[in-house]
Scaffold this motif. Sequence first.
Motif, PDB file in Angstrom:
ATOM      1  N   LYS A   1       0.826  -1.207   0.000  1.00 37.64           N
ATOM      2  CA  LYS A   1       0.000   0.000   0.000  1.00 37.64           C
ATOM      3  C   LYS A   1       0.860   1.256   0.000  1.00 37.64           C
ATOM      4  O   LYS A   1       0.425   2.327  -0.454  1.00 37.64           O
ATOM      5  N   PHE A   2       2.099   1.153   0.484  1.00 36.99           N
ATOM      6  CA  PHE A   2       2.969   2.309   0.593  1.00 36.99           C
ATOM      7  C   PHE A   2       3.759   2.591  -0.683  1.00 36.99           C
ATOM      8  O   PHE A   2       4.512   3.566  -0.732  1.00 36.99           O
ATOM      9  N   VAL A   3       3.631   1.750  -1.685  1.00 39.49           N
ATOM     10  CA  VAL A   3       4.391   1.935  -2.932  1.00 39.49           C
ATOM     11  C   VAL A   3       3.805   3.100  -3.712  1.00 39.49           C
ATOM     12  O   VAL A   3       2.597   3.170  -3.952  1.00 39.49           O
ATOM     13  N   GLU A   4       4.677   4.019  -4.119  1.00 39.82           N
ATOM     14  CA  GLU A   4       4.242   5.200  -4.864  1.00 39.82           C
ATOM     15  C   GLU A   4       4.472   5.064  -6.365  1.00 39.82           C
ATOM     16  O   GLU A   4       3.913   5.840  -7.146  1.00 39.82           O
ATOM     17  N   GLY A   5       5.291   4.111  -6.785  1.00 38.18           N
ATOM     18  CA  GLY A   5       5.552   3.915  -8.208  1.00 38.18           C
ATOM     19  C   GLY A   5       6.377   2.675  -8.442  1.00 38.18           C
ATOM     20  O   GLY A   5       7.006   2.143  -7.520  1.00 38.18           O
ATOM     21  N   ILE A   6       6.362   2.189  -9.692  1.00 39.30           N
ATOM     22  CA  ILE A   6       7.131   1.004 -10.073  1.00 39.30           C
ATOM     23  C   ILE A   6       7.957   1.362 -11.294  1.00 39.30           C
ATOM     24  O   ILE A   6       7.462   2.001 -12.236  1.00 39.30           O
ATOM     25  N   VAL A   7       9.233   0.962 -11.279  1.00 40.51           N
ATOM     26  CA  VAL A   7      10.104   1.187 -12.430  1.00 40.51           C
ATOM     27  C   VAL A   7      10.818  -0.114 -12.756  1.00 40.51           C
ATOM     28  O   VAL A   7      10.954  -1.000 -11.912  1.00 40.51           O
ATOM     29  N   HIS A   8      11.265  -0.217 -14.029  1.00 35.10           N
ATOM     30  CA  HIS A   8      12.074  -1.341 -14.481  1.00 35.10           C
ATOM     31  C   HIS A   8      13.488  -0.858 -14.757  1.00 35.10           C
ATOM     32  O   HIS A   8      13.702   0.313 -15.123  1.00 35.10           O
ATOM     33  N   SER A   9      14.445  -1.746 -14.594  1.00 31.00           N
ATOM     34  CA  SER A   9      15.853  -1.346 -14.685  1.00 31.00           C
ATOM     35  C   SER A   9      16.228  -0.822 -16.058  1.00 31.00           C
ATOM     36  O   SER A   9      17.159  -0.032 -16.184  1.00 31.00           O
ATOM     37  N   HIS A  10      15.525  -1.245 -17.125  1.00 32.83           N
ATOM     38  CA  HIS A  10      15.877  -0.772 -18.464  1.00 32.83           C
ATOM     39  C   HIS A  10      15.282   0.604 -18.763  1.00 32.83           C
ATOM     40  O   HIS A  10      15.639   1.227 -19.768  1.00 32.83           O
TER      41      HIS A  10
END
Length: 935
Positions: free
Chosen positions: A736-745
Motif C-alpha cells: 500500500k505504501f508503494v508510490e511507483g514502479i520502475v524497471h531497470s531498463h
Amino acid sequence: MILLLALLSVLSGELGLCWKEDGGFTFDGDIRQFAMTSNMLYIATEERLYQLSHDLTLIKSLTQRGILKTGNQQDDVQFYRVSDTAEWNATFSINVLLPFTKNDSLISCGVTDNDCGHCEVLDLKNISNLLYREHIQVGPLKSSSRSVSFLVDVKKKTQTDTYILTAIQQNKEQYENDKCGINQQTVNLQDTDNKQGGGIFSLTDGASGTPGIKSKGDVEFVDGFQINSTIYLFSNVLSAQTNRVRLIWLEGEKSKTDTHKSLRGATLSVSDSESSRLVASSVIPGEQPVLWSGVFSVDGGDTDTELIVFDISPDYSRNTDRDPDFYTSVPSEVTPKILKPKAVIFRQSYMTSVLAVRQNAWMVFYIWTEDGLLIKLSVDRKYHAACPTVLYRTSDDRKVFLKLHLDPVDHKHVYVPFRNQMKRVPVSKCSTYTNVQECWSAQDPYCGWCGSKSSCTFEDDCTDSDWLSIPDESQHKMISHKVEKDTNGQISLKIHTHLTVGQKVSSDFTCQFSAISGHLCIGNNPPRFPQCTCYLSDHTLPADGLHVTVKFRFGKILLLEQVKLTNCSDIHGPPTSILCQQCIKAGCGWSRNSCSWANQGETDESVCQTLESGKNFSIPEIFSITPNVVSLYGTNHAVLLGHNLGDVSGVRIQTHTDCAPKESPVWDNTGVSVTFHIPSTDIKGVVNVCVLLPDGSCHGEANITYLSSPSCTNATPSSSWISGNRKITVRGSHLKFVEGIVHSHAMQEVALPKNSSYQSLTYDSPSAENSPGISSSTVFLKVANQTLACSTNMSYYPDPEFISFTATRTGNSVRISIRKKADKLEMTTAELSVWGVQDSKEYCCIMETNKTSDETHSFTCEVKNPPDVEFQLLLIKYGNRTVSLSKPRPSSHLLLLLLLLIPCVIAVLVFMYLWRKRRATEITFKVSFLSLLAD
C-alpha cells in the motif's frame, strides 16, 4: 569404492538438510529448543538435534527419528535412534535441552510418538555419543513456550548437588496425558545422576517422599534462573478476571524438600490495569541489588508493550511457603509483597524478546519485535536511555524464538533464532563512524576512538593505544563550557570533556587556550581530566564577544573546540524562552528571570521550558494528517489540516522521548493546511507530531504510525511483450505504501500502482522497444525517496503474432476462432479485446476460451446477435496496442495459375472428344468390315 560412495551420500544427505549462510545458519525444521555453553550451541528442531560452534559452524547433526522397542515389561518402551536412511516409526520431540557443563553432558528430554516421556544424556562435546537413555517424563509433555527448565545447585552440608528444575505450564482445561503414569507437579526438582539417592531423573527426596510446588490456578512460566543460592521464577497467573505477574524466590539449600518449602513470592505491579502480562525476561548482570528487565504487555495483548526494570532482590523478612498462588501443601490466603518498577526504560509496540548485558557502566538491551526488528538500547546508571538503534531488520514480519543470547566467545554478536534459522548479528558497527565526533555521538558503549588506528573501534581492538569513549552517564555534548565570575570580578572559562579514557590517557591530558587577541589566561592551572580552566587576564569581555580556541590532547589524540565567550550580563531582555536558551548556550546561567554567570544560576536548558516565547503567536491546532500510516521510509507531500497554522514553520516528529526529534520544513502553508515530508526512521511504531512556531515552541498533538517497508515476492505474469502496457500483479507485503514502479531498463519511466493493497498491487509494464536485445528487467518499487529491488525479474518477449481467424455462425451468434503463433507470453483471454468489423461497423466479440499447442495458440470469442454479415476483418487489442487481422483472400499467383490452366483443360477436353470420335469411327468401320466378311 562402494563404501566411499555410500559415505559421500550420507554426508551429502546430512549437509543437504541444513546450510550456513553469511552470518546465519538454516535448519531443516522449526526450532524447538536452544541452549549454549561457553563455546557451543545446541539447537533442537522438529526432527534433528544440532551441535554448532559459536560462529555457527556445523559440528554434529543427529536425526530425531527412531523406533520404539518394548522391553521385558509391557510398560518399558524405549526409543532407539536410527540412521537417516533407515525405517522409523517414532520421533523424539525435545522439550527440555540443558547443557550440564560440570558433567560434560547434554540432557535432552521430551516426548515420543506414544505420548510418553523420554530422556537422553549425550556427550556434550560430541552429541552422537549416547551416554544414557530412560523412558521418563522431565518437563512438559507438550511443546510449550510457557514452561521453563534449568539446572540449579542445592548446597548441602558436605557437597553441592545439581538438579533439573522444571516449571510446567498449568491449564486446567487442557490436562496433560497421564497414561504413562507420570504425575508431575507445577514446579519440580529431578536428579541429574545416579549418585543423588533416587537415581537419575528421580523426583524423590529420600524419606521426605516426592516434594514439589503446586499452583492454585492457571499459570504460564516465562523465565527462571539462579544467582548464588537464590532461585528466581517468573510467571503469569491467569484468571477470568485478572492477570498477575508473579515472582517466586527459592533458596537452594539443604535438600529438595527444603528448597521447595523456602518459597516466597511477590507480585510485579506495572500499571493500574489488571490485564498486564509478562512477555519476556532478562536479568541484568551485576552485583547487588539484583536488577531485572521484563517486557510487559500493558493491555494484555501484543501491541502495547513496555520494557521495565525492577529490583528483584529477595525479601527474607516474609514467611516461607505462604503464598496465594503457589504452595507445597495447602494454599494460603495472604497478600504477597508488591514490587514497583525502578524505571520504564522503553515503550515500543510488539516487543517479544529481550536480552540485557553490561558494557562498562552502561546497561545494553537487545530487543526483538514481532514485526521483525532487532533494537539495541543503551541505558546509563540513572536509567537515561540513548537513542535506540536497529541492528537488524527482516524483509518481512517474522517472529523470533523467545530467547536471545550473546556470543559467549567474542561477546560481539547476538544470536537471533527465527522459525528455522539462526542469525549472528554484530552488536555494533563501530567502523561506520568516520571521526571522533561521530563515534562519540553514536552514544554506543561498545565504540570508542582508537588513537593508533585513527578509527572508531571496539576497545579490545585498540590494544596498547589511547581509546576515547562515552562517559558513564548520558550527555548531549562531547565538550561543554561554563563562564563564571567570582566576587573579585575574576572571569573564568571552565571546559568539561564528557569522555571515558584509560588511566594512561587521563595522565597525559592537556589543554591549550588561545585567542586572536593574544595572551588569554593567567596563572598556572594544570588540567585535571576531565576538566581544564582558564582564568582570563582581562576582567571584561569585548561587546561583540571573544572567540577562543581550545586544543585538547589525550595521549596521541588531538581535539579542537571553538568557543565564543560573551558577557553574561549583556544577554538581557524580556524573560522569554528564547532569551533563556541563548543564555545557557553561551555558557551562562539563568537566575531570577535573567541571564547571569554560570556559577550564579541554572545551567540546564530544561529551566527554559516554563517560560513564554515572548511573541504573540496564535496557538495552532492539528485536526488530521494524511497519510498517518507510512512505511519506515516515510512519504513525500503529506498534508496536515488544522487551525491557526499560518505561523507554522515546521513539523516536529518525536520518535523516542529521549532522542533528538526530527523536524520537517513546511513546503506549502495555506493557514488551514500544511504540506510537509514525513521523514524516514529505523523503528516501527507510533510517533508524536506537533507543529513548530518561529520561537521554537511546538503545539498540537497528532500521531503517525510507522510500519514495515514494502517487499515483493513475485509478479504475475512474469513476462511482458516488448511494446509494454501489460497488466502486472505484484504480491508481497505492505505494498500500500508503494508510490511507483520502475524497471531497470527504463528507470525514468515511473508506472503508478493501480488497485493497491497491503498484499498486492497492479501496474502496466513499461515498453522496451527502445532497448534492443533486452531479455529481462529488474522490477523496483519506489517508496518516498527510496528505490527497492524486488526479488523477481520481468522477462521481455516479442509482441504476439496473430495468424488467422475463422468465423462460424451458430444460431443467433457468430463464433470466432483466432490463431496466434506460439510464444512464451502465456496470454490469457482477459488480456485480449476483439471486435469484428463489417462495413466500418465494429461488433464486440466476448472472449471465452484459449487453447495451446506446440506451434499455435488459439482464442475463441463470440459475437452476440450480429446482423447477417460475414466478418472479413478483426481488430485485436492487447495492452495499448491494437492490430488488425483480415481473412485470407486468394492471391494473384493462384488466379494466374487458374487462367493458365483453363486453356489446357479445354485443349484436353477437345483432344479427348476428337480422340473418342475417331475411336468410334474406327470401331464402326471394323464392325462394318466384319459384317461384310460374314456375309
